[in-house]
Write a protein that holds these residues in place. Structure first.
Motif, PDB file in Angstrom:
ATOM      1  N   HIS A   1      54.347  43.168 -49.006  1.00 50.36           N
ATOM      2  CA  HIS A   1      52.993  42.634 -48.758  1.00 50.36           C
ATOM      3  C   HIS A   1      53.106  41.618 -47.623  1.00 50.36           C
ATOM      4  O   HIS A   1      53.591  40.503 -47.839  1.00 50.36           O
ATOM      5  CB  HIS A   1      52.420  41.983 -50.020  1.00 50.36           C
ATOM      6  CG  HIS A   1      52.314  42.913 -51.191  1.00 50.36           C
ATOM      7  ND1 HIS A   1      51.315  43.862 -51.296  1.00 50.36           N
ATOM      8  CD2 HIS A   1      53.093  43.041 -52.300  1.00 50.36           C
ATOM      9  CE1 HIS A   1      51.467  44.528 -52.427  1.00 50.36           C
ATOM     10  NE2 HIS A   1      52.547  44.067 -53.043  1.00 50.36           N
ATOM     11  N   TRP A   2      52.677  42.011 -46.445  1.00 56.00           N
ATOM     12  CA  TRP A   2      52.898  41.196 -45.245  1.00 56.00           C
ATOM     13  C   TRP A   2      52.236  39.825 -45.325  1.00 56.00           C
ATOM     14  O   TRP A   2      52.728  38.875 -44.726  1.00 56.00           O
ATOM     15  CB  TRP A   2      52.402  41.946 -44.016  1.00 56.00           C
ATOM     16  CG  TRP A   2      53.236  43.128 -43.665  1.00 56.00           C
ATOM     17  CD1 TRP A   2      54.329  43.588 -44.340  1.00 56.00           C
ATOM     18  CD2 TRP A   2      53.065  44.000 -42.550  1.00 56.00           C
ATOM     19  NE1 TRP A   2      54.849  44.694 -43.728  1.00 56.00           N
ATOM     20  CE2 TRP A   2      54.088  44.982 -42.611  1.00 56.00           C
ATOM     21  CE3 TRP A   2      52.162  44.066 -41.506  1.00 56.00           C
ATOM     22  CZ2 TRP A   2      54.223  45.996 -41.687  1.00 56.00           C
ATOM     23  CZ3 TRP A   2      52.275  45.079 -40.560  1.00 56.00           C
ATOM     24  CH2 TRP A   2      53.299  46.027 -40.654  1.00 56.00           C
ATOM     25  N   LEU A   3      51.125  39.721 -46.039  1.00 54.65           N
ATOM     26  CA  LEU A   3      50.452  38.429 -46.197  1.00 54.65           C
ATOM     27  C   LEU A   3      50.501  37.942 -47.636  1.00 54.65           C
ATOM     28  O   LEU A   3      49.737  37.054 -48.021  1.00 54.65           O
ATOM     29  CB  LEU A   3      48.992  38.528 -45.721  1.00 54.65           C
ATOM     30  CG  LEU A   3      48.784  38.769 -44.228  1.00 54.65           C
ATOM     31  CD1 LEU A   3      47.301  38.849 -43.895  1.00 54.65           C
ATOM     32  CD2 LEU A   3      49.456  37.671 -43.390  1.00 54.65           C
ATOM     33  N   GLY A   4      51.375  38.511 -48.434  1.00 57.67           N
ATOM     34  CA  GLY A   4      51.512  38.098 -49.813  1.00 57.67           C
ATOM     35  C   GLY A   4      50.428  38.669 -50.711  1.00 57.67           C
ATOM     36  O   GLY A   4      49.674  39.570 -50.318  1.00 57.67           O
ATOM     37  N   THR A   5      50.368  38.151 -51.916  1.00 56.38           N
ATOM     38  CA  THR A   5      49.364  38.586 -52.900  1.00 56.38           C
ATOM     39  C   THR A   5      48.640  37.363 -53.444  1.00 56.38           C
ATOM     40  O   THR A   5      49.161  36.237 -53.402  1.00 56.38           O
ATOM     41  CB  THR A   5      50.012  39.351 -54.063  1.00 56.38           C
ATOM     42  OG1 THR A   5      50.959  38.497 -54.720  1.00 56.38           O
ATOM     43  CG2 THR A   5      50.714  40.599 -53.566  1.00 56.38           C
ATOM     44  N   ASP A   6      47.435  37.605 -53.993  1.00 57.45           N
ATOM     45  CA  ASP A   6      46.659  36.505 -54.553  1.00 57.45           C
ATOM     46  C   ASP A   6      47.006  36.301 -56.025  1.00 57.45           C
ATOM     47  O   ASP A   6      47.977  36.875 -56.541  1.00 57.45           O
ATOM     48  CB  ASP A   6      45.172  36.743 -54.351  1.00 57.45           C
ATOM     49  CG  ASP A   6      44.665  37.990 -55.066  1.00 57.45           C
ATOM     50  OD1 ASP A   6      45.424  38.578 -55.856  1.00 57.45           O
ATOM     51  OD2 ASP A   6      43.514  38.383 -54.810  1.00 57.45           O
ATOM     52  N   VAL A   7      46.211  35.507 -56.714  1.00 58.53           N
ATOM     53  CA  VAL A   7      46.520  35.144 -58.087  1.00 58.53           C
ATOM     54  C   VAL A   7      46.436  36.337 -59.039  1.00 58.53           C
ATOM     55  O   VAL A   7      47.042  36.325 -60.112  1.00 58.53           O
ATOM     56  CB  VAL A   7      45.574  34.017 -58.552  1.00 58.53           C
ATOM     57  CG1 VAL A   7      44.148  34.524 -58.687  1.00 58.53           C
ATOM     58  CG2 VAL A   7      46.054  33.372 -59.850  1.00 58.53           C
ATOM     59  N   LEU A   8      45.713  37.375 -58.647  1.00 56.14           N
ATOM     60  CA  LEU A   8      45.611  38.589 -59.456  1.00 56.14           C
ATOM     61  C   LEU A   8      46.563  39.678 -58.997  1.00 56.14           C
ATOM     62  O   LEU A   8      46.490  40.814 -59.474  1.00 56.14           O
ATOM     63  CB  LEU A   8      44.178  39.116 -59.440  1.00 56.14           C
ATOM     64  CG  LEU A   8      43.127  38.185 -60.050  1.00 56.14           C
ATOM     65  CD1 LEU A   8      41.733  38.780 -59.888  1.00 56.14           C
ATOM     66  CD2 LEU A   8      43.428  37.915 -61.516  1.00 56.14           C
TER      67      LEU A   8
ATOM     68  N   ALA B   1      44.864  30.490 -45.649  1.00 60.41           N
ATOM     69  CA  ALA B   1      45.025  30.484 -44.193  1.00 60.41           C
ATOM     70  C   ALA B   1      44.627  31.817 -43.575  1.00 60.41           C
ATOM     71  O   ALA B   1      44.090  31.858 -42.465  1.00 60.41           O
ATOM     72  CB  ALA B   1      46.472  30.150 -43.826  1.00 60.41           C
ATOM     73  N   ALA B   2      44.872  32.932 -44.282  1.00 61.76           N
ATOM     74  CA  ALA B   2      44.582  34.254 -43.719  1.00 61.76           C
ATOM     75  C   ALA B   2      43.088  34.471 -43.478  1.00 61.76           C
ATOM     76  O   ALA B   2      42.685  34.804 -42.346  1.00 61.76           O
ATOM     77  CB  ALA B   2      45.151  35.341 -44.628  1.00 61.76           C
ATOM     78  N   PRO B   3      42.195  34.300 -44.470  1.00 61.54           N
ATOM     79  CA  PRO B   3      40.771  34.491 -44.174  1.00 61.54           C
ATOM     80  C   PRO B   3      40.214  33.452 -43.218  1.00 61.54           C
ATOM     81  O   PRO B   3      39.316  33.759 -42.418  1.00 61.54           O
ATOM     82  CB  PRO B   3      40.110  34.403 -45.553  1.00 61.54           C
ATOM     83  CG  PRO B   3      41.070  33.682 -46.417  1.00 61.54           C
ATOM     84  CD  PRO B   3      42.423  34.052 -45.900  1.00 61.54           C
ATOM     85  N   MET B   4      40.735  32.219 -43.265  1.00 62.27           N
ATOM     86  CA  MET B   4      40.269  31.204 -42.325  1.00 62.27           C
ATOM     87  C   MET B   4      40.630  31.580 -40.894  1.00 62.27           C
ATOM     88  O   MET B   4      39.817  31.420 -39.974  1.00 62.27           O
ATOM     89  CB  MET B   4      40.863  29.843 -42.686  1.00 62.27           C
ATOM     90  CG  MET B   4      40.274  29.207 -43.932  1.00 62.27           C
ATOM     91  SD  MET B   4      41.040  27.631 -44.342  1.00 62.27           S
ATOM     92  CE  MET B   4      40.636  26.675 -42.877  1.00 62.27           C
ATOM     93  N   ALA B   5      41.830  32.096 -40.685  1.00 61.57           N
ATOM     94  CA  ALA B   5      42.258  32.496 -39.343  1.00 61.57           C
ATOM     95  C   ALA B   5      41.427  33.663 -38.825  1.00 61.57           C
ATOM     96  O   ALA B   5      41.026  33.681 -37.654  1.00 61.57           O
ATOM     97  CB  ALA B   5      43.744  32.863 -39.356  1.00 61.57           C
TER      98      ALA B   5
END
Length: 278
Positions: A64-71, A255-259
Motif C-alpha cells: 500500500h503505497w500510501l498506507g491504510t486507514d483505521v479500517l 497528508a495525502a488528501p490535503m496534498a
C-alpha cells in the motif's frame, strides 16, 4: 525615449513568459491529477471500500503505497476515487453554471430595459445568500446525494458568469463591428458566434478555472464538517475528517488528501494567474 520603449517591451515580454509558464505548470498539475483520477482506480485494482482490520494504520509500503486507514482500507485507492469525484463534480457544476450564466448575461446586456433589471434583481437575490450556505441547504434536503451537491454548486456559481458576461458583452455590442453586422442583416446567432463569444472566451476561461476551484473547496469543506457526501464514499473532506483523530500516530493519512486538494486548487489558480504588475 527608445531605451524606455525597449525596456517596457522587454518587461512585457518577461511578464508574458512568466504567465505562460504558470499556465503550463497549472495545466501539467491538473493533467496529472486527471490521469490519476481516471486511470488510478483501474491500475491500483483495489476496492476503496474494502476493509481489512488486520491491516489497520499500515505505513506506506510496497503493498500500500500510501498506507491504510483505521479500517484497513487502501489510502491510495480511496484517493484515486476521491480525485475523480471532486474533479468531475466540480467541473460539471462549473460548466453547468457557465451555460445559463453566460446566456442570461448576454441577454441582459443585449435587451436591456425591464429584462435586464429583472435578471439583475434575480442575480442579486441569489448573491445575497452565501454560496456555501446555498449548497448546504440543498445538501440538508437530500443528505449524501450527489445531485443535491451538484444543483447547489451550480446555483451558487452561475451569478458570477452572469455578471461577467453582462459587463463584458456591453462594450462589444456597442462596438462598430456589431453595428455593421446588424446593418448588413446578420442575425443574433451570427453576432453571438462571430463577435461576442470570441470576446468573452478569455475571461470566461479564467472564470471557469476559478469557479471549479471554488467548487472543489466547497465539496471538501462540506465533507469535512460531515454535511456533504457520507461514508464510506471516498471524498477529500471525508478522508481528512476520518484521518484527523490519528494524525499523531499516522500523519501520512491526513497528508495525502490535503496534498491532493492543494494540488487541485493550485493547478486551477495557476491557470488564472497573470504576469506581475509593472
Amino acid at each position: 525615449m527608445n531605451g524606455s520603449l525597449l525596456d517596457a517591451s522587454a518587461l512585457t515580454g518577461r511578464r508574458s513568459r512568466r504567465a505562460a509558464t504558470r499556465r503550463r505548470t497549472g495545466l501539467c498539475i491538473l493533467a496529472s491529477v486527471a490521469v490519476f483520477s481516471l486511470f488510478g482506480p483501474a491500475v491500483i485494482g483495489i476496492d476503496p471500500a474494502r476493509q481489512t482490520l488486520a491491516d489497520t494504520l499500515l505505513p506506506p509500503g510496497a503493498a500500500h503505497w500510501l498506507g491504510t486507514d483505521v479500517l484497513g482500507r487502501s489510502v491510495l485507492a480511496r484517493l484515486a476515487h476521491a480525485a475523480r469525484l471532486s474533479l468531475g463534480l466540480a467541473l460539471l457544476a462549473a460548466v453547468t453554471a457557465a451555460i445559463p450564466g453566460v446566456l442570461l448575461g448576454v441577454v441582459a446586456s443585449w435587451r436591456g430595459g425591464r429584462i435586464e433589471r429583472g435578471l439583475v434583481m434575480l442575480a442579486d437575490a441569489v448573491l445575497s445568500v452565501p454560496g456555501l450556505l446555498l449548497v448546504l441547504l440543498f445538501a440538508a434536503l437530500a443528505p449524501g446525494r450527489y445531485w443535491a451537491l451538484y444543483i447547489g454548486l451550480s446555483l451558487s456559481l452561475w451569478v458570477e458568469y452572469f455578471r461577467v458576461a453582462r459587463a463584458a458583452s456591453r462594450p462589444v455590442l456597442a462596438g462598430d463591428a456589431v453595428q455593421a453586422s446588424r446593418l448588413l442583416g446578420f442575425g443574433p446567432g451570427y453576432v453571438l458566434r462571430r463577435h461576442l463569444l470570441p470576446a468573452l472566451a478569455p475571461v470566461l476561461g479564467t472564470l471557469l478555472a476559478f469557479s471549479a476551484a471554488q467548487a472543489v473547496l466547497a465539496l471538501a469543506a462540506l465533507g469535512f464538517i460531515g454535511v456533504g457526501l457520507q461514508p464510506p464514499t471516498p471524498e477529500l473532506g471525508l478522508m481528512m475528517i476520518e484521518c484527523l483523530p490519528h494524525y499523531e500516530e499516522a500523519p501520512w493519512l491526513i497528508a495525502a488528501p490535503m496534498a491532493l486538494l492543494m494540488l487541485l486548487v493550485l493547478g486551477m489558480m495557476l491557470l488564472v494567474s497573470e504576469g506581475e504588475p509593472a
